[in-house]
Design an enzyme around this catalytic site. Structure first.
Site, PDB file in Angstrom:
ATOM      1  N   LYS A 113       0.845  -1.203   0.000  1.00 29.54           N
ATOM      2  CA  LYS A 113       0.000   0.000   0.000  1.00 29.54           C
ATOM      3  C   LYS A 113       0.878   1.250   0.000  1.00 29.54           C
ATOM      4  O   LYS A 113       0.675   2.168  -0.790  1.00 29.54           O
ATOM      5  CB  LYS A 113      -0.870  -0.026   1.270  1.00 29.54           C
ATOM      6  CG  LYS A 113      -1.831   1.131   1.384  1.00 29.54           C
ATOM      7  CD  LYS A 113      -2.557   1.098   2.714  1.00 29.54           C
ATOM      8  CE  LYS A 113      -3.200  -0.237   2.958  1.00 29.54           C
ATOM      9  NZ  LYS A 113      -4.112  -0.236   4.099  1.00 29.54           N
ATOM     10  N   LYS A 125       3.166  -2.147  11.321  1.00 26.21           N
ATOM     11  CA  LYS A 125       1.846  -2.075  11.959  1.00 26.21           C
ATOM     12  C   LYS A 125       2.012  -2.478  13.410  1.00 26.21           C
ATOM     13  O   LYS A 125       2.953  -3.185  13.765  1.00 26.21           O
ATOM     14  CB  LYS A 125       0.880  -3.047  11.262  1.00 26.21           C
ATOM     15  CG  LYS A 125      -0.576  -2.737  11.499  1.00 26.21           C
ATOM     16  CD  LYS A 125      -1.111  -1.665  10.572  1.00 26.21           C
ATOM     17  CE  LYS A 125      -2.527  -1.265  10.959  1.00 26.21           C
ATOM     18  NZ  LYS A 125      -3.140  -0.373   9.960  1.00 26.21           N
ATOM     19  N   ASP A 165      -5.598   3.492  13.759  1.00 26.83           N
ATOM     20  CA  ASP A 165      -6.330   2.439  13.041  1.00 26.83           C
ATOM     21  C   ASP A 165      -7.554   2.181  13.923  1.00 26.83           C
ATOM     22  O   ASP A 165      -7.947   3.069  14.707  1.00 26.83           O
ATOM     23  CB  ASP A 165      -5.455   1.176  12.867  1.00 26.83           C
ATOM     24  CG  ASP A 165      -6.071   0.143  11.925  1.00 26.83           C
ATOM     25  OD1 ASP A 165      -5.987   0.320  10.708  1.00 26.83           O
ATOM     26  OD2 ASP A 165      -6.665  -0.851  12.400  1.00 26.83           O
TER      27      ASP A 165
HETATM   28  P1  NDP Z   1     -12.700   2.754  13.805  1.00 29.41           P
HETATM   29  O1  NDP Z   1     -12.265   2.159  15.080  1.00 29.41           O
HETATM   30  O2  NDP Z   1     -12.844   4.218  13.698  1.00 29.41           O
HETATM   31  O3  NDP Z   1     -14.082   2.088  13.335  1.00 29.41           O
HETATM   32  C1  NDP Z   1     -14.195   0.703  13.175  1.00 29.41           C
HETATM   33  C2  NDP Z   1     -15.633   0.390  12.837  1.00 29.41           C
HETATM   34  O4  NDP Z   1     -15.769  -1.006  12.626  1.00 29.41           O
HETATM   35  C3  NDP Z   1     -16.600   0.756  13.949  1.00 29.41           C
HETATM   36  O5  NDP Z   1     -17.815   1.143  13.390  1.00 29.41           O
HETATM   37  C4  NDP Z   1     -16.742  -0.575  14.680  1.00 29.41           C
HETATM   38  O6  NDP Z   1     -17.930  -0.681  15.432  1.00 29.41           O
HETATM   39  C5  NDP Z   1     -16.754  -1.530  13.527  1.00 29.41           C
HETATM   40  N1  NDP Z   1     -16.378  -2.882  13.964  1.00 29.41           N
HETATM   41  C6  NDP Z   1     -15.316  -3.237  14.712  1.00 29.41           C
HETATM   42  N2  NDP Z   1     -15.310  -4.548  14.917  1.00 29.41           N
HETATM   43  C7  NDP Z   1     -16.397  -5.032  14.305  1.00 29.41           C
HETATM   44  C8  NDP Z   1     -16.947  -6.313  14.159  1.00 29.41           C
HETATM   45  N3  NDP Z   1     -16.360  -7.390  14.712  1.00 29.41           N
HETATM   46  N4  NDP Z   1     -18.090  -6.445  13.444  1.00 29.41           N
HETATM   47  C9  NDP Z   1     -18.686  -5.348  12.889  1.00 29.41           C
HETATM   48  N5  NDP Z   1     -18.205  -4.101  12.997  1.00 29.41           N
HETATM   49  C10 NDP Z   1     -17.075  -3.949  13.698  1.00 29.41           C
HETATM   50  O7  NDP Z   1     -11.682   2.197  12.701  1.00 29.41           O
HETATM   51  P2  NDP Z   1     -11.370   2.788  11.269  1.00 29.41           P
HETATM   52  O8  NDP Z   1     -12.606   3.338  10.671  1.00 29.41           O
HETATM   53  O9  NDP Z   1     -10.168   3.631  11.386  1.00 29.41           O
HETATM   54  O10 NDP Z   1     -10.927   1.471  10.482  1.00 29.41           O
HETATM   55  C11 NDP Z   1     -11.846   0.667   9.711  1.00 29.41           C
HETATM   56  C12 NDP Z   1     -11.053  -0.197   8.743  1.00 29.41           C
HETATM   57  O11 NDP Z   1     -10.297   0.646   7.851  1.00 29.41           O
HETATM   58  C13 NDP Z   1     -10.022  -1.137   9.368  1.00 29.41           C
HETATM   59  O12 NDP Z   1      -9.919  -2.290   8.579  1.00 29.41           O
HETATM   60  C14 NDP Z   1      -8.725  -0.353   9.260  1.00 29.41           C
HETATM   61  O13 NDP Z   1      -7.592  -1.193   9.286  1.00 29.41           O
HETATM   62  C15 NDP Z   1      -8.921   0.292   7.905  1.00 29.41           C
HETATM   63  N6  NDP Z   1      -8.088   1.466   7.659  1.00 29.41           N
HETATM   64  C16 NDP Z   1      -8.157   2.559   8.464  1.00 29.41           C
HETATM   65  C17 NDP Z   1      -7.392   3.675   8.176  1.00 29.41           C
HETATM   66  C18 NDP Z   1      -7.497   4.934   8.949  1.00 29.41           C
HETATM   67  O14 NDP Z   1      -6.894   5.935   8.510  1.00 29.41           O
HETATM   68  N7  NDP Z   1      -8.227   4.987  10.045  1.00 29.41           N
HETATM   69  C19 NDP Z   1      -6.416   3.668   7.058  1.00 29.41           C
HETATM   70  C20 NDP Z   1      -6.481   2.495   6.234  1.00 29.41           C
HETATM   71  C21 NDP Z   1      -7.263   1.427   6.569  1.00 29.41           C
HETATM   72  P3  NDP Z   1     -17.939  -0.385  17.024  1.00 29.41           P
HETATM   73  O15 NDP Z   1     -18.222   1.068  17.140  1.00 29.41           O
HETATM   74  O16 NDP Z   1     -19.005  -1.278  17.544  1.00 29.41           O
HETATM   75  O17 NDP Z   1     -16.585  -0.769  17.528  1.00 29.41           O
END
Ligand code: NDP
Length: 443
Positions: A113, A125, A165
């Site tokens: 990436k 990571k 993350d």
């Molecule tokens: P956040 O912690 O902000 O949000 C994660 C979301 O996923 C929340 O809505 C959470 O719900 C939900 N979630 C977590 N576990 C589960 C589960 N077992 N089943 C269903 N929903 C779940 O994380 P991000 O938005 O930052 O990250 C989301 C994805 O994007 C990840 O894969 C991360 O690696 C990827 N990513 C993030 C980046 C970033 O800049 N933040 C960059 C590149 C990739 P709840 O509120 O209930 O926990």
């Protein structure tokens, strides 16, 4: 046996207990095979054996005291996978599911990436099995301070630059940065995703979500199509999902769903971005609260949001969410594009089925690279001791995402199928890393 196959076979025996890491390696090695065949020098230099082995892994205990005075002990990790292209770079995940397998799969993905962004960043990571959900701010601060008490000796602005993350947002980055500064007596760009008042970049919070939509826009444009009026299924309601939804709305698409680990919402009028942000980002609430102010919307406890007619699907929650059964639902509901917002959200058998049925798949390595790309821009601003305007950062982000698409599509086209962006992204990412590793000798 092919070189890629023998490397994977050996790795599978050694790490059979790390299935997600193996899944991510299998996807990459399968795709890059055409670039490896005919390059005996790679084999002679054990290039792939080195590529799949992290340069360094650190594992440590994280003791802290909760608000009742009870001592808690979590585990922490940092995987410094590859420094071929620059300092290790990649986020920290705080979630109870985190283990060495999680951190290795994410670190391995990060190498390619980061290469795709065109910026000088290696791959790494980290994380912990700590769950920030339900903890007081002071508990989160104590945990972050304990975590950094070990991590600080392994990172640095020119060594390894962590970011956020899942479970690590502005609040956690602030506590981590404050403690790093105290331990080292240095104010440096050692973390990205910082607050604007202490070295953060404008647009970093929005970058991953915005970047996902910029990439989708570039893909649709290349297919003489546009996002205007498109129905989109989005999962998650965290940082990535929220800003994906915002940018979709800005570009005329209609995001219909969002979810958290308890359930999901469906708003036939399109998700109201401001409300979702207020609930999840400001109040740290649950998506179920959305229907309190939007009575025409539906909330479903548990279950799955993929059984709704739509044009695009953007999983933006967690890995391996799109199983074979969910892939079948996407096909039934007419989804034409799967844009991977989360890291590795699709199981390999689901990817295979969707691709065979003509669904266009934008892999997470390309689609969510906007976050780390903007982190790279934050590092540059920190090094220059300058802050760029939001417009400037946003324009750079858009250009980077468009270039990622063009480079990956070109690499795919050279192998005979411009629409195989999974292969194209892996090949474009790999080529640069391989060239750098060959030039740097056996290290
Ligand atoms: P956040 O912690 O902000 O949000 C994660 C979301 O996923 C929340 O809505 C959470 O719900 C939900 N979630 C977590 N576990 C589960 C589960 N077992 N089943 C269903 N929903 C779940 O994380 P991000 O938005 O930052 O990250 C989301 C994805 O994007 C990840 O894969 C991360 O690696 C990827 N990513 C993030 C980046 C970033 O800049 N933040 C960059 C590149 C990739 P709840 O509120 O209930 O926990």
């Amino acid at each position: 046996m092919k070189y890629t196959e023998s490397v994977f076979e050996d790795l599978s025996k050694r790490y059979s207990y790390q299935p997600m890491f193996l899944q991510s390696v299998e996807e990459v090695l399968t795709s890059i095979d055409p670039l490896v065949v005919g390059h005996k020098e790679y084999e002679d230099a054990a290039l792939l054996e080195r590529l799949v082995q992290p340069e360094r892994t650190v594992s440590f205990r994280v003791p802290w005291v909760d608000d009742t005075g009870t001592v808690r002990v979590n585990r922490g990790w940092r995987v410094q996978f590859s420094s071929a292209l620059g300092p290790y770079k990649g986020g920290l995940r705080f979630h109870p599911s985190v283990n060495m397998d999680t951190v290795k799969f994410l670190g391995f993905e990060q190498i390619f990436k980061n290469s795709l962004t065109g910026l000088p960043m290696g791959g790494g990571k980290g994380g912990s099995d700590f769950n920030p959900k339900g903890k007081s701010d002071v508990e989160v601060m104590r945990f972050c301070q304990s975590y950094m008490t070990e991590l600080f000796r392994h990172i640095g602005a020119d060594t390894d630059v962590p970011a956020g993350d899942i479970g690590v947002g502005n609040r956690e980055i602030g506590y981590l940065f404050g403690h790093y500064k105290r331990l080292t007596n240095q104010f440096t760009g050692v973390l990205t995703g910082k607050g604007l008042s202490y070295g953060g970049s404008l647009i970093r919070t929005e970058a991953t979500g915005y970047g996902i939509v910029y990439l989708a826009e570039a893909i649709l444009k290349d297919h003489q199509d546009s996002l205007e009026g498109k129905k989109v299924l989005v999962s998650g309601s965290g940082n990535v999902a929220i800003y994906t939804i915002e940018k979709l709305c800005q570009l005329g698409a209609c995001p219909l769903t969002a979810s958290d680990s308890d359930g999901w919402i469906y708003d036939p009028h399109g998700i109201d971005f401001e409300s979702l942000k207020e609930i999840k980002e400001k109040r740290r609430g649950r998506v179920s609260e959305y229907v309190d102010t939007h009575p025409h919307a539906e909330y479903h406890e548990g279950g799955c949001l993929w059984d709704i007619e739509a044009d695009l699907a953007i999983p933006a929650a967690i890995q391996n969410e799109i199983t074979l059964d969910k892939a079948k639902l996407l096909l039934k509901n007419g989804v034409k594009y799967l844009i991977e917002g989360a890291n590795m959200p699709t199981l390999l058998n689901a990817t295979k089925l969707l691709a065979e049925q003509g669904v266009y798949i934008a892999p997470s390595k390309a689609a969510n690279a906007g976050g780390v790309a903007t982190s790279g821009l934050e590092m540059t601003q920190n090094a220059e001791r300058l802050s760029w305007s939001a417009e400037e950062v946003d324009a750079k982000l858009n250009t980077i995402m468009t270039n990622i698409y063009q480079n990956a599509a070109r690499a795919a086209e050279e192998q005979g199928n411009r629409d195989n962006l999974i292969a194209g992204a892996n090949m474009a990412g790999f080529k640069k890393v391989a060239d750098a590793m060959m030039a740097q000798g056996i290290v």
